[in-house]
Design an enzyme around this catalytic site. Structure first.
Site, mmCIF file in Angstrom:
data_model
loop_
_atom_site.group_PDB
_atom_site.id
_atom_site.type_symbol
_atom_site.label_atom_id
_atom_site.label_comp_id
_atom_site.label_asym_id
_atom_site.label_seq_id
_atom_site.Cartn_x
_atom_site.Cartn_y
_atom_site.Cartn_z
ATOM 1 N N LYS A 159 0.835 -1.204 0.000
ATOM 2 C CA LYS A 159 0.000 0.000 0.000
ATOM 3 C C LYS A 159 0.867 1.251 0.000
ATOM 4 O O LYS A 159 1.844 1.327 0.769
ATOM 5 C CB LYS A 159 -0.884 0.018 1.255
ATOM 6 C CG LYS A 159 -1.895 -1.120 1.328
ATOM 7 C CD LYS A 159 -3.029 -0.897 0.370
ATOM 8 C CE LYS A 159 -4.078 -1.983 0.499
ATOM 9 N NZ LYS A 159 -5.136 -1.853 -0.519
ATOM 10 N N GLU B 122 -1.871 0.454 -8.839
ATOM 11 C CA GLU B 122 -3.319 0.289 -8.686
ATOM 12 C C GLU B 122 -3.955 1.571 -8.154
ATOM 13 O O GLU B 122 -3.504 2.129 -7.157
ATOM 14 C CB GLU B 122 -3.566 -0.881 -7.720
ATOM 15 C CG GLU B 122 -5.028 -1.226 -7.489
ATOM 16 C CD GLU B 122 -5.169 -2.540 -6.704
ATOM 17 O OE1 GLU B 122 -4.369 -3.473 -6.922
ATOM 18 O OE2 GLU B 122 -6.076 -2.616 -5.854
ATOM 19 N N ASP C 152 -9.382 -0.084 -9.459
ATOM 20 C CA ASP C 152 -10.003 -0.853 -8.372
ATOM 21 C C ASP C 152 -11.243 -0.097 -7.876
ATOM 22 O O ASP C 152 -12.365 -0.403 -8.273
ATOM 23 C CB ASP C 152 -8.974 -1.097 -7.265
ATOM 24 C CG ASP C 152 -9.522 -1.973 -6.150
ATOM 25 O OD1 ASP C 152 -10.613 -2.539 -6.320
ATOM 26 O OD2 ASP C 152 -8.864 -2.110 -5.093
ATOM 27 N N LYS D 85 -13.312 -7.013 -7.251
ATOM 28 C CA LYS D 85 -13.638 -7.452 -5.898
ATOM 29 C C LYS D 85 -15.016 -8.089 -5.987
ATOM 30 O O LYS D 85 -16.049 -7.422 -5.869
ATOM 31 C CB LYS D 85 -13.617 -6.266 -4.957
ATOM 32 C CG LYS D 85 -12.222 -5.654 -4.853
ATOM 33 C CD LYS D 85 -12.023 -5.011 -3.528
ATOM 34 C CE LYS D 85 -10.651 -4.370 -3.429
ATOM 35 N NZ LYS D 85 -9.568 -5.339 -3.525
ATOM 36 N N ASP E 265 -0.439 -0.206 -4.483
ATOM 37 C CA ASP E 265 -1.850 0.177 -4.420
ATOM 38 C C ASP E 265 -1.999 1.481 -3.639
ATOM 39 O O ASP E 265 -1.788 1.509 -2.429
ATOM 40 C CB ASP E 265 -2.668 -0.936 -3.759
ATOM 41 C CG ASP E 265 -4.164 -0.674 -3.840
ATOM 42 O OD1 ASP E 265 -4.569 0.382 -4.373
ATOM 43 O OD2 ASP E 265 -4.937 -1.532 -3.363
#
Ligand SMILES: O=C(O)CCC(=O)c1ccccc1C(=O)O
Ligand SMILES: [Mg+2]
Length: 308
Positions: A141, A196, A221, A245, A170
């Site tokens: 992250k 991402e 995302d 997801k 991400d």
């Protein structure tokens, strides 16, 4: 006609996870069981309101409205305000139709979610390389601390990666366009799968611009958290990667239709659901993921084992 049973759950992560959206400490959701008298099928409602799904409370209330009984017509007419319910009830129905349900392991490897910030370096330094397998994939992250600090850690991370690793970054929509450009520069020539969601969903033109620079692929995302947004991006001709997801995107049946029509390059990913939702998501991944990309389900080391 099926009978419907609801079973709420709530478990703390062994390690809370930091992202641009904040500190995440527990997973709450609702397991559902459909039964037709002979067969049963389980599904899971694991909402993610930060990504625009319904809340757990709204989902629970919606399911209670069936008063324990529903049929196929009810399942296929759930409104788009309840994407997590669409996923859970349709996948429970599919599990029932497959009953008895053999556990499934798709052949794709998993991408391991690293702890956020400097803790990622410690994790790599204290874990033997062979723990991760022959060609590991890691996700880290970013857009949580300052950019300079994160870029320094990133350089160290690149040094510490086991041989033949790939890395995904991400940002959860938390970078400015200038910061996103700087990250692309830092990733150039490095073993990075993709960056991402560098920008928030409303900055869709920035996402197109970054992708067309061609330095490192961009993955969407938060931008494609429901079927309507996914369809918009596909109709616009998005050629980058799309994170799915499954647990919050909505109806699996409509997801299949969109994937057949547009053949997007998708990567399935966890919302920290339990093994019930994960199983349903992995079935879809096996069916719909065309490229052999690591699945975003390597999350147990990051948050700790589920208490189920
Ligand atoms: O996608 C993965 O590899 C891990 C899962 C992950 O990062 C995640 C998990 C829960 C909620 C949001 C996210 C995210 O991708 O932003
Ligand atoms: Mg993400």
């Amino acid at each position: 006609m099926y009978s419907l049973t609801l079973q709420p759950y709530d478990y703390p992560f062994r390690r809370p996870l930091r992202t641009h959206h904040g500190l995440w400490k527990r997973r709450q959701g609702l397991l559902i069981k459909l039964s037709d008298g002979q067969r049963e099928g389980w599904g899971e409602i694991a909402p993610l309101p930060d990504f625009g799904s319904e809340s757990l409370e709204a989902a629970h209330e919606f399911c209670q409205g069936f008063q324990g009984h529903l049929d196929d017509g009810d399942i296929f007419s759930i409104g788009d305000r309840y994407p997590a319910c669409q996923f859970a009830l349709e996948s429970a129905r599919e599990a029932l139709l497959r009953y008895p349900n053999p556990p499934l392991q798709p052949n794709f490897p998993y991408c391991q979610l690293l702890p956020t910030g400097e803790a990622a370096l410690k994790r790599l330094q204290t874990t033997p390389n062979d723990h991760w397998g022959p060609s590991p994939c890691f996700k880290w992250k970013i857009a949580v601390e300052g950019m300079q600090q994160e870029q320094d850690w990133f350089q160290q991370l690149l040094q510490d990666l086991p041989p033949h690793s790939r890395l995904r970054l991400d940002a959860n929509g938390g970078l400015s366009q200038e910061e996103a450009q700087a990250w692309l520069g830092a990733c150039e020539g490095q073993p990075v799968d993709y960056l991402e969601q560098p920008r928030p969903p409303e900055a869709w033109q920035d996402l197109e611009t970054l992708h067309h620079q061609g330095v490192v692929p961009i993955a969407l995302d938060e931008s494609v958290a429901n079927l309507r947004d996914l369809e918009t991006w596909l109709q616009r001709g998005w050629s980058g990667i799309i994170v799915i997801k499954a647990a919050i995107i909505g109806s699996p049946r409509r997801l299949r239709q969109l994937c057949q029509q547009f053949q997007p390059d998708v990567v399935f990913s966890s919302v920290f659901e339990t093994r019930i939702g994960r199983q349903a998501a992995l079935h879809l991944a096996q069916e719909l993921q065309r490229k052999p990309r690591a699945l975003g389900f390597g999350v147990l080391e990051a948050i700790g084992e589920e208490r189920q």
